[in-house]
Design an enzyme around this catalytic site. Sequence first.
Site, PDB file in Angstrom:
ATOM      1  N   GLY A   1     -71.253 -22.392 -20.314  1.00  0.00           N
ATOM      2  CA  GLY A   1     -71.752 -23.481 -19.466  1.00  0.00           C
ATOM      3  C   GLY A   1     -71.293 -24.826 -19.985  1.00  0.00           C
ATOM      4  O   GLY A   1     -70.840 -25.700 -19.239  1.00  0.00           O
ATOM      5  N   LYS A   2     -71.396 -24.974 -21.295  1.00  0.00           N
ATOM      6  CA  LYS A   2     -70.989 -26.231 -21.932  1.00  0.00           C
ATOM      7  C   LYS A   2     -69.478 -26.435 -21.840  1.00  0.00           C
ATOM      8  O   LYS A   2     -69.000 -27.525 -21.533  1.00  0.00           O
ATOM      9  CB  LYS A   2     -71.344 -26.129 -23.418  1.00  0.00           C
ATOM     10  CG  LYS A   2     -72.363 -27.107 -23.861  1.00  0.00           C
ATOM     11  CD  LYS A   2     -72.388 -26.991 -25.355  1.00  0.00           C
ATOM     12  CE  LYS A   2     -73.764 -27.196 -25.866  1.00  0.00           C
ATOM     13  NZ  LYS A   2     -73.789 -27.107 -27.318  1.00  0.00           N
TER      14      LYS A   2
ATOM     15  N   ASP B   1     -73.334 -30.973 -29.801  1.00  0.00           N
ATOM     16  CA  ASP B   1     -74.612 -30.358 -30.130  1.00  0.00           C
ATOM     17  C   ASP B   1     -75.637 -31.060 -29.276  1.00  0.00           C
ATOM     18  O   ASP B   1     -75.702 -32.286 -29.219  1.00  0.00           O
ATOM     19  CB  ASP B   1     -74.970 -30.460 -31.613  1.00  0.00           C
ATOM     20  CG  ASP B   1     -76.020 -29.404 -31.950  1.00  0.00           C
ATOM     21  OD1 ASP B   1     -75.705 -28.204 -31.832  1.00  0.00           O
ATOM     22  OD2 ASP B   1     -77.170 -29.762 -32.277  1.00  0.00           O
ATOM     23  N   SER B   2     -76.401 -30.259 -28.574  1.00  0.00           N
ATOM     24  CA  SER B   2     -77.302 -30.863 -27.611  1.00  0.00           C
ATOM     25  C   SER B   2     -78.579 -30.061 -27.540  1.00  0.00           C
ATOM     26  O   SER B   2     -78.674 -28.969 -28.085  1.00  0.00           O
ATOM     27  CB  SER B   2     -76.621 -30.916 -26.250  1.00  0.00           C
ATOM     28  OG  SER B   2     -76.075 -29.663 -25.937  1.00  0.00           O
TER      29      SER B   2
ATOM     30  N   TYR C   1     -81.763 -25.150 -19.830  1.00  0.00           N
ATOM     31  CA  TYR C   1     -83.055 -25.644 -19.344  1.00  0.00           C
ATOM     32  C   TYR C   1     -82.935 -26.438 -18.036  1.00  0.00           C
ATOM     33  O   TYR C   1     -83.915 -27.048 -17.596  1.00  0.00           O
ATOM     34  CB  TYR C   1     -83.703 -26.537 -20.412  1.00  0.00           C
ATOM     35  CG  TYR C   1     -84.040 -25.804 -21.692  1.00  0.00           C
ATOM     36  CD1 TYR C   1     -85.270 -25.177 -21.871  1.00  0.00           C
ATOM     37  CD2 TYR C   1     -83.117 -25.731 -22.740  1.00  0.00           C
ATOM     38  CE1 TYR C   1     -85.572 -24.503 -23.048  1.00  0.00           C
ATOM     39  CE2 TYR C   1     -83.406 -25.063 -23.920  1.00  0.00           C
ATOM     40  CZ  TYR C   1     -84.633 -24.453 -24.063  1.00  0.00           C
ATOM     41  OH  TYR C   1     -84.941 -23.776 -25.224  1.00  0.00           O
ATOM     42  N   ASP C   2     -81.766 -26.446 -17.404  1.00  0.00           N
ATOM     43  CA  ASP C   2     -81.569 -27.232 -16.182  1.00  0.00           C
ATOM     44  C   ASP C   2     -82.637 -26.975 -15.106  1.00  0.00           C
ATOM     45  O   ASP C   2     -83.068 -27.930 -14.444  1.00  0.00           O
ATOM     46  CB  ASP C   2     -80.177 -26.968 -15.582  1.00  0.00           C
ATOM     47  CG  ASP C   2     -79.086 -27.755 -16.303  1.00  0.00           C
ATOM     48  OD1 ASP C   2     -79.418 -28.699 -17.034  1.00  0.00           O
ATOM     49  OD2 ASP C   2     -77.906 -27.417 -16.123  1.00  0.00           O
TER      50      ASP C   2
END
Length: 201
Positions: free
Chosen positions: A17-18, A74-75, A157-158
């Site tokens: 996804g990233k 990093d998120s 977590y969208d």
Amino acid sequence: MKLPRGSVLVVASHNPGKVREIKALLGPHGIEPVSAGDLNLPEPEETGATFIANAELKARAAADASGHAALADDSGLCVNALGGAPGIYSARWAGPTKNFSIAMARLEKELRGKTDLTAYFVCALCVAMPGGEMRIFEGEAHGKLAFPPRGEKGFGYDPIFIPDGLDETFAELDPGYKHSISHRARAFEKLLHSGLFTEAM
Ligand code: IMP
């Protein structure tokens, strides 16, 4: 520290996804992103205590292993009523199977009875050069959480995050629009305005 157009940039992430979002953000800027997964690079353990420390260790490991410049993100999601949790543990809350239904259900449970549902995503980007230089760029997106999860787009977590000023969750928004307002978009804006990608080395 400069990255000329056409340079290879390793995206130091194994999260599809990233990687998809990062490729979409970099595509228009003449940089050719290749993912760490495509190069079979090992995934280092995220032992840092902050988003920045983890971004640095991932970018450094990918730059050293590949011999190319590397970009790591990093998120995570920080929930105010939970003292900033899950924060740097956002991916780990989903367990080894990376099941975000579990992570979102845990958040719903821990927030039961709480009135403050404000939260924010953080993105720390690190660009590391094979020679050792590194640059950091950070972005945040503020909003609130809503349960049950809504929407099929996006990742992580969208489905439970509603950005300030809107009624839809990140997972209900058009991905192009999410990419223009997200924490990652804000960190990328700083990266793109830093001049790193425009001039010759
Ligand atoms: P890490 O940076 O690979 O440790 O993982 C960060 C985790 O934070 C991801 O696996 C997601 O769960 C979450 N996360 C980061 N950015 C986003 C986003 O834009 N939307 C939804 N979840 C995100």
